[in-house]
Enzyme design. Structure first.
Site, PDB file in Angstrom:
ATOM      1  N   LYS A 122     -51.011 -28.470 -20.164  1.00 24.63           N
ATOM      2  CA  LYS A 122     -51.593 -28.026 -19.065  1.00 24.63           C
ATOM      3  C   LYS A 122     -52.229 -26.827 -18.639  1.00 24.63           C
ATOM      4  O   LYS A 122     -52.962 -26.799 -17.782  1.00 24.63           O
ATOM      5  CB  LYS A 122     -50.382 -27.966 -17.942  1.00 24.63           C
ATOM      6  CG  LYS A 122     -49.293 -29.189 -18.190  1.00 24.63           C
ATOM      7  CD  LYS A 122     -49.564 -30.241 -17.531  1.00 24.63           C
ATOM      8  CE  LYS A 122     -48.763 -31.496 -17.689  1.00 24.63           C
ATOM      9  NZ  LYS A 122     -48.553 -32.637 -16.639  1.00 24.63           N
TER      10      LYS A 122
HETATM   11  C1  LIG Z   1     -45.481 -32.327 -22.808  1.00 23.60           C
HETATM   12  C2  LIG Z   1     -46.210 -33.176 -21.980  1.00 23.60           C
HETATM   13  N1  LIG Z   1     -46.539 -34.376 -22.590  1.00 23.60           N
HETATM   14  C3  LIG Z   1     -47.296 -35.528 -21.859  1.00 23.60           C
HETATM   15  C4  LIG Z   1     -47.269 -35.359 -20.431  1.00 23.60           C
HETATM   16  C5  LIG Z   1     -47.836 -36.559 -19.896  1.00 23.60           C
HETATM   17  O1  LIG Z   1     -49.123 -36.268 -19.309  1.00 23.60           O
HETATM   18  P1  LIG Z   1     -49.749 -37.089 -18.049  1.00 23.60           P
HETATM   19  O2  LIG Z   1     -48.837 -36.984 -17.082  1.00 23.60           O
HETATM   20  O3  LIG Z   1     -51.124 -36.272 -17.843  1.00 23.60           O
HETATM   21  O4  LIG Z   1     -49.709 -38.413 -18.327  1.00 23.60           O
HETATM   22  C6  LIG Z   1     -46.599 -34.244 -19.898  1.00 23.60           C
HETATM   23  C7  LIG Z   1     -46.762 -34.251 -18.434  1.00 23.60           C
HETATM   24  O5  LIG Z   1     -47.264 -34.806 -17.593  1.00 23.60           O
HETATM   25  C8  LIG Z   1     -46.054 -33.257 -20.549  1.00 23.60           C
HETATM   26  O6  LIG Z   1     -45.586 -31.976 -19.684  1.00 23.60           O
HETATM   27  N1  LIG Z   2     -45.313 -33.842 -16.888  1.00 23.81           N
HETATM   28  C1  LIG Z   2     -45.805 -33.256 -15.772  1.00 23.81           C
HETATM   29  C2  LIG Z   2     -45.427 -33.858 -14.469  1.00 23.81           C
HETATM   30  C3  LIG Z   2     -46.495 -33.793 -13.275  1.00 23.81           C
HETATM   31  O1  LIG Z   2     -48.029 -34.328 -13.933  1.00 23.81           O
HETATM   32  P1  LIG Z   2     -49.225 -33.556 -13.316  1.00 23.81           P
HETATM   33  O2  LIG Z   2     -49.930 -33.828 -14.683  1.00 23.81           O
HETATM   34  O3  LIG Z   2     -49.670 -34.655 -12.317  1.00 23.81           O
HETATM   35  O4  LIG Z   2     -48.967 -32.159 -12.657  1.00 23.81           O
HETATM   36  C4  LIG Z   2     -45.044 -31.782 -15.674  1.00 23.81           C
HETATM   37  O5  LIG Z   2     -44.777 -31.263 -16.535  1.00 23.81           O
HETATM   38  O6  LIG Z   2     -44.848 -31.307 -14.651  1.00 23.81           O
END
Ligand SMILES: Cc1ncc(COP(=O)(O)O)c(C=O)c1O
Ligand SMILES: N[C@@H](CCOP(=O)(O)O)C(=O)O
Length: 547
Positions: A122
């Site tokens: 992120k």
């Molecule tokens: C460590 C981790 N892996 C994978 C994901 C999944 O990614 P996305 O929500 O973009 O599909 C998340 C949260 O969103 C995450 O925090």
């Molecule tokens: N896995 C995410 C959930 C939120 O997803 P987002 O990518 O839409 O912000 C988290 O870690 O908070």
């Protein structure tokens, strides 16, 4: 001549808004009709993109990609370059998102996305988004004082990683308050500590006694609420915010260029990206990269036992279905595993314990546009038709808990994507196997990244031609998920938790914390009360300090 190309203007997936600038789309976050913003057109790559881009640094590449979606009339080139430079200077490696090879024989590579300040993917987007918010606010607030200044109230929901990345991207920034809701007790201890030990006055943590989906619903309800929108300028940090997706496109290209430089990559080789998926934001960035022209043969969605997306790709039915502990594949560790009434199961990959994936809506729009509209119709008409289909699907999801798509839509979805569902048992097994395999030399995967690698290994089994390379996204550092990693590796020769733990995490859990509790039963109105009161208190404190 127009100052914006079609890929630099934005519309809502539900047809209610269109012709918005990048700044409007980013600051609004969610469209007032409840839809998500997408560019009116996906840009094509310049014809010489490979020769022009292949030796660029991560930041230079980000600039080339972002420029296709942001008009220089909105953010001049020098400013955009400066925002990008500042955003990626906080990463611990110059490469920002390096790729390592885990299995030379099977051509399995890992794209490490966890070298930013909070050790999760992120950061790539939220360091950028934090600086972007600041840039827009400084510009809008020039010459303004006191309550005349525009103030952003950022609202986010997290299953652990978005929250900390947003907090680290926005802490201490002027004219911004950030409120992050997390499901109480359902994020890992390190994630919780990362968020709640930040004491900057503009950071507010709310622990909700529900699931991530409850928190995400509260965010969407607040964005739809006319009352708070009259008094506060709400902004989103979740991947409903288009800038989140945009920023994540860069690493697909960057990984591609890293891969094609390897001697094992032959002219006839094909590439698959495998993405541990929850809210569908990360993989959607891959979809944009592919549609722009990145030669990815398939994008593989890897889910945990919260498998709504996997079920969709198998059946064409998108349905919030309760997952019963005893029925779950793998069956361990079943004792004490909680399945919530809405069907969310608590797994060893908690950041992906998500039932409804927000960004799937963006993909649905593109599928509807491709399948249900014809090129003989005017573009504006085609866009609104696609929006109407999305609206009907999403209304059915809300009212009936699910919807079916027809075979044409499913076939269109299968053109670009495959899916895999990975159980907790398999996740642990993959962490153990990769650690003890001679080819990966003690590499420690976090449980989310292990889900990706499991998907990559399964895909490699069936992939033709044999020279397929898999790039699996490593979305978090293993130290964020100690219990799963320990469960998999305790007793293995050469394993010690001390080796995993980065110095940044040492002592973090003992620091003082600040967090407010919110009852799910108080609903989003309860969250609104807290937000309104805490923003007011913050603004008064700023006034008293004469800042
Ligand atoms: C460590 C981790 N892996 C994978 C994901 C999944 O990614 P996305 O929500 O973009 O599909 C998340 C949260 O969103 C995450 O925090
Ligand atoms: N896995 C995410 C959930 C939120 O997803 P987002 O990518 O839409 O912000 C988290 O870690 O908070």
């Amino acid at each position: 001549m127009s100052s914006h190309t079609a890929s630099q203007r934005y519309l809502s997936t539900r047809g209610g808004s269109y012709d918005l600038s990048f700044e409007e789309a980013v600051l609004k976050g969610l469209a007032s009709d409840g839809g998500l913003f997408i560019p009116e057109e996906i840009p094509s790559l310049p014809s010489d993109w490979v020769s022009k881009w292949q030796h660029l640094s991560f930041g230079e590449l980000a600039y080339e990609i972002f420029s296709l979606y942001i008009s220089p009339f909105e953010i001049p080139a020098t400013d955009l370059k400066d925002i990008i430079r500042r955003s990626y200077s906080t990463f611990r490696t110059e490469d920002v998102t390096p790729t390592v090879t885990l299995d030379k024989d099977k051509n399995i590579h890992l794209l490490e996305l966890f070298h930013g300040p909070t050790f999760a993917f992120k950061d790539v987007a939220l360091q950028f988004l934090g600086n972007l918010f600041e840039y827009f606010l400084v510009r809008r607030n020039q010459g303004k004082t006191g309550r005349d200044r525009e103030h952003l109230t950022v609202i986010g929901a997290t299953s652990g990683d978005t929250g900390s990345a947003a907090i680290y991207g926005l802490r201490g920034k002027k004219d911004v308050s950030v409120f992050i809701m997390h499901p109480q007790g359902k994020v890992s201890p390190i994630q919780e500590a990362q968020m709640t030990t930040v004491m900057d006055a503009n950071v507010h943590n709310l622990a909700v006694d529900g699931t991530f989906d409850d928190c995400q619903d509260f965010v969407k309800a607040l964005f739809a609420d006319p009352e708070i929108n009259k008094t506060h300028r709400l902004a989103a940090v979740n991947s409903i915010n288009w800038a989140r997706i945009l920023a994540q496109i860069t690493y697909y290209f960057y990984a591609y260029f890293n891969l094609i430089r390897k001697p094992s990559f032959l002219p006839a080789s094909t590439i698959r990206f495998v993405v541990p998926t929850g809210n569908f934001g990360d993989i959607l960035a891959g979809y944009f990269a592919k549609r722009m022209g990145l030669p990815a043969e398939k994008l593989v969605i890897a889910t945990n036992e919260n498998d709504i997306l996997h079920r969709f790709w198998q059946t064409g039915k998108y349905e919030k279905k309760p997952v019963h502990g005893k029925e779950a594949e793998g069956g361990i560790p079943q004792d004490g595993v909680k399945v919530h009434e809405d069907g969310v199961k608590e797994t060893l990959s908690p950041a992906m314990d998500i039932l409804v994936s927000s960004n799937f809506e963006r993909l649905l729009w593109f599928l509807a546009y491709e399948v249900y509209t014809t090129s003989s119709d005017a573009v504006a008409q085609r866009r609104s038709q696609a929006g109407e289909h999305v609206r009907l699907w999403l209304d059915a999801l809300k009212a009936e808990g699910g919807f079916n798509v027809d075979q044409q839509i499913l076939a269109a979805a299968k053109k670009d994507f495959e899916s895999e569902r990975v159980s907790d048992r398999q996740t642990l097994q993959t962490i153990t196997e990769i650690f003890s395999s001679p080819s990966s030399q003690g590499y420690i995967l976090d449980p989310h990244s292990a889900i990706g690698i499991t998907g990559a290994l399964r895909s490699a089994e069936r992939a033709t031609p044999p020279s397929t390379h898999h790039i699996s996204l490593a979305t978090a550092h293993p130290a964020k998920f100690s219990s799963a990693v320990d469960m998999a590796l305790n007793g293995q020769r050469g394993y010690s938790w001390d080796v995993v733990l980065p110095s940044e995490f040492v002592g973090l859990e003992d620091k003082p914390r600040r967090v407010s509790n919110v009852k799910k039963s108080e609903g989003w109105e309860g969250v609104r009360r807290v937000v309104v009161a805490e923003v007011e208190a913050e603004l008064q404190a700023v006034e008293r300090a004469g800042k």
